[in-house]
Design a protein around this motif. Structure first.
Motif, PDB file in Angstrom:
ATOM      1  N   ALA B  25       3.754  22.772  -7.789  1.00  0.00           N
ATOM      2  CA  ALA B  25       4.173  22.039  -8.994  1.00  0.00           C
ATOM      3  C   ALA B  25       3.143  20.975  -9.357  1.00  0.00           C
ATOM      4  O   ALA B  25       2.815  20.790 -10.537  1.00  0.00           O
ATOM      5  CB  ALA B  25       5.538  21.408  -8.767  1.00  0.00           C
ATOM      6  N   TRP B  29       0.878  20.800 -12.739  1.00  0.00           N
ATOM      7  CA  TRP B  29       0.786  19.664 -13.658  1.00  0.00           C
ATOM      8  C   TRP B  29      -0.675  19.274 -13.898  1.00  0.00           C
ATOM      9  O   TRP B  29      -1.102  19.066 -15.033  1.00  0.00           O
ATOM     10  CB  TRP B  29       1.542  18.455 -13.114  1.00  0.00           C
ATOM     11  CG  TRP B  29       1.308  17.237 -13.964  1.00  0.00           C
ATOM     12  CD1 TRP B  29       1.760  17.022 -15.231  1.00  0.00           C
ATOM     13  CD2 TRP B  29       0.495  16.103 -13.627  1.00  0.00           C
ATOM     14  NE1 TRP B  29       1.288  15.810 -15.703  1.00  0.00           N
ATOM     15  CE2 TRP B  29       0.519  15.231 -14.746  1.00  0.00           C
ATOM     16  CE3 TRP B  29      -0.231  15.743 -12.497  1.00  0.00           C
ATOM     17  CZ2 TRP B  29      -0.174  14.025 -14.742  1.00  0.00           C
ATOM     18  CZ3 TRP B  29      -0.917  14.543 -12.506  1.00  0.00           C
ATOM     19  CH2 TRP B  29      -0.869  13.699 -13.616  1.00  0.00           C
ATOM     20  N   PRO B  32      -2.847  23.280 -16.124  1.00  0.00           N
ATOM     21  CA  PRO B  32      -1.890  24.330 -16.498  1.00  0.00           C
ATOM     22  C   PRO B  32      -2.282  25.673 -15.876  1.00  0.00           C
ATOM     23  O   PRO B  32      -3.416  26.134 -16.030  1.00  0.00           O
ATOM     24  CB  PRO B  32      -2.007  24.367 -18.025  1.00  0.00           C
ATOM     25  CG  PRO B  32      -2.419  22.980 -18.403  1.00  0.00           C
ATOM     26  CD  PRO B  32      -3.332  22.535 -17.293  1.00  0.00           C
ATOM     27  N   GLY B  86       2.148  15.510 -20.073  1.00  0.00           N
ATOM     28  CA  GLY B  86       2.685  16.687 -19.384  1.00  0.00           C
ATOM     29  C   GLY B  86       1.645  17.758 -19.164  1.00  0.00           C
ATOM     30  O   GLY B  86       1.770  18.586 -18.272  1.00  0.00           O
ATOM     31  N   GLY B  88      -1.230  17.271 -18.032  1.00  0.00           N
ATOM     32  CA  GLY B  88      -1.935  17.001 -16.781  1.00  0.00           C
ATOM     33  C   GLY B  88      -3.223  16.224 -16.906  1.00  0.00           C
ATOM     34  O   GLY B  88      -3.334  15.295 -17.717  1.00  0.00           O
ATOM     35  N   GLY B 161       1.961  19.671 -23.828  1.00  0.00           N
ATOM     36  CA  GLY B 161       2.505  18.951 -22.668  1.00  0.00           C
ATOM     37  C   GLY B 161       3.907  19.409 -22.329  1.00  0.00           C
ATOM     38  O   GLY B 161       4.254  19.575 -21.151  1.00  0.00           O
ATOM     39  N   ASN B 164       3.918  22.762 -20.668  1.00  0.00           N
ATOM     40  CA  ASN B 164       3.490  22.715 -19.267  1.00  0.00           C
ATOM     41  C   ASN B 164       4.631  22.305 -18.337  1.00  0.00           C
ATOM     42  O   ASN B 164       4.605  22.611 -17.154  1.00  0.00           O
ATOM     43  CB  ASN B 164       2.296  21.784 -19.093  1.00  0.00           C
ATOM     44  CG  ASN B 164       1.500  22.113 -17.846  1.00  0.00           C
ATOM     45  OD1 ASN B 164       1.342  23.285 -17.504  1.00  0.00           O
ATOM     46  ND2 ASN B 164       1.027  21.101 -17.154  1.00  0.00           N
ATOM     47  N   LEU B 165       5.637  21.619 -18.878  1.00  0.00           N
ATOM     48  CA  LEU B 165       6.801  21.306 -18.029  1.00  0.00           C
ATOM     49  C   LEU B 165       7.506  22.593 -17.609  1.00  0.00           C
ATOM     50  O   LEU B 165       7.971  22.719 -16.468  1.00  0.00           O
ATOM     51  CB  LEU B 165       7.767  20.381 -18.776  1.00  0.00           C
ATOM     52  CG  LEU B 165       7.219  19.009 -19.169  1.00  0.00           C
ATOM     53  CD1 LEU B 165       8.304  18.174 -19.834  1.00  0.00           C
ATOM     54  CD2 LEU B 165       6.676  18.273 -17.947  1.00  0.00           C
ATOM     55  N   ILE B 168       5.410  24.094 -14.918  1.00  0.00           N
ATOM     56  CA  ILE B 168       5.585  23.400 -13.635  1.00  0.00           C
ATOM     57  C   ILE B 168       6.856  23.903 -12.953  1.00  0.00           C
ATOM     58  O   ILE B 168       6.870  24.186 -11.754  1.00  0.00           O
ATOM     59  CB  ILE B 168       5.656  21.872 -13.865  1.00  0.00           C
ATOM     60  CG1 ILE B 168       4.292  21.344 -14.320  1.00  0.00           C
ATOM     61  CG2 ILE B 168       6.097  21.152 -12.601  1.00  0.00           C
ATOM     62  CD1 ILE B 168       4.331  19.918 -14.851  1.00  0.00           C
TER      63      ILE B 168
END
Lengths: 63, 197
Positions: B25, B29, B32, B86, B88, B161, B164-165, B168
């Motif tokens: 995870a 972050w 990606p 988000g 990274g 962002g 990308n959550l 993750i």
């Protein structure tokens, strides 16, 4: 009919592709299923946005 | 040593070893798709990397490379950054720039000193302060110069962002809806899926 340049709609394409593919990717592991899910998501988003567009267009005719 | 079977799940007929999930995870972050490369899920890692970074770069470019910056200053609370980060490491230079401009901004008057020079040619640097809606400032100049591109660039980077959550989560627990333990794999290994009539 549109109050903005139609070329602005091109902003929609990268968003649609990225969102559909990432969302499909978070649902499946098999790439064929990912792509199929992405295509379905893109279709659904476009249909939904089209519906909103039509609703706003009709509202605009009466205002 | 942790039971390796707890990190193994089966999705779409494929066994996936999620390995060290918190580490995956974290890597997801930072970059990606990075967590997926760590888990040897190269196809998905590449998919995420290309989609999210492309969205990020396109947004950053059409916004005139000014859409990503961190600021909690009066008149310019850049809440968009909470979503942009988000994505990274690509958003982290903004924190360095913020730290620098804060050193040159008077906490009493809120005005940035004339001696201030942003790092890296202003890459992800906050605007000179003060910033207010009533007066012309650097933010209004960015808006004027890039028009809709500034708005769309901000949206693109925020959505990158947010996406990308999801990535993750996928690195940590596998595809959505799949249990994070190996229970599903064990249960379904012997029992084919039932299709309701």
């Amino acid at each position: 009919m549109l109050s903005i340049s139609p070329t602005y709609l091109l902003y929609y394409v990268p968003l649609l592709v990225a969102i559909s593919l990432v969302y499909g990717g978070t649902r499946h592991e098999d790439m064929r299923l990912v792509l199929r899910h992405a295509a379905y998501t893109a279709y659904w988003i476009t249909a939904f946005m089209g519906l909103i567009f039509v609703v706003l267009l009709i509202m605009g005719l009466f205002v | 040593m942790a039971d390796r079977s707890e990190s193994v799940i089966e999705v779409d007929g494929r066994r996936i070893d999620l390995r060290n999930r918190p580490l995956a995870a974290l890597l997801a972050w930072l970059l990606p798709g990075g967590g997926h490369f760590y888990q040897r899920r190269h196809a998905k890692g590449t998919l995420y990397l290309v989609c999210i970074l492309t969205l990020w770069i396109v947004g950053f470019s059409i916004g005139g490379v000014h859409v990503v910056y961190a600021s909690r200053h009066a008149g310019d609370h850049r809440w968009h950054y909470y979503l942009q980060i988000g994505a990274g490491a690509v958003a982290l230079p903004a924190l360095v720039q913020t730290r620098r401009i804060n050193q040159y901004t008077s906490p009493r008057t809120g005005v940035t000193s004339d001696e201030y020079e942003p790092l890296w040619g202003g890459f992800m640097a906050p605007p000179h302060r003060p910033v207010s809606e009533e007066k012309t400032d650097q933010v209004s100049a960015w808006y004027a110069r890039h028009g809709a591109g500034y708005e769309m660039g901000t949206w693109y980077t925020m959505i990158a962002g947010l996406l990308n959550l999801l990535v993750i989560y996928d690195a940590y627990a596998g595809p959505l809806g799949i249990p994070i333990s190996g229970r599903k794999r064990k249960d379904e290994a012997d029992t084919p899926a039932q299709i309701p009539s």
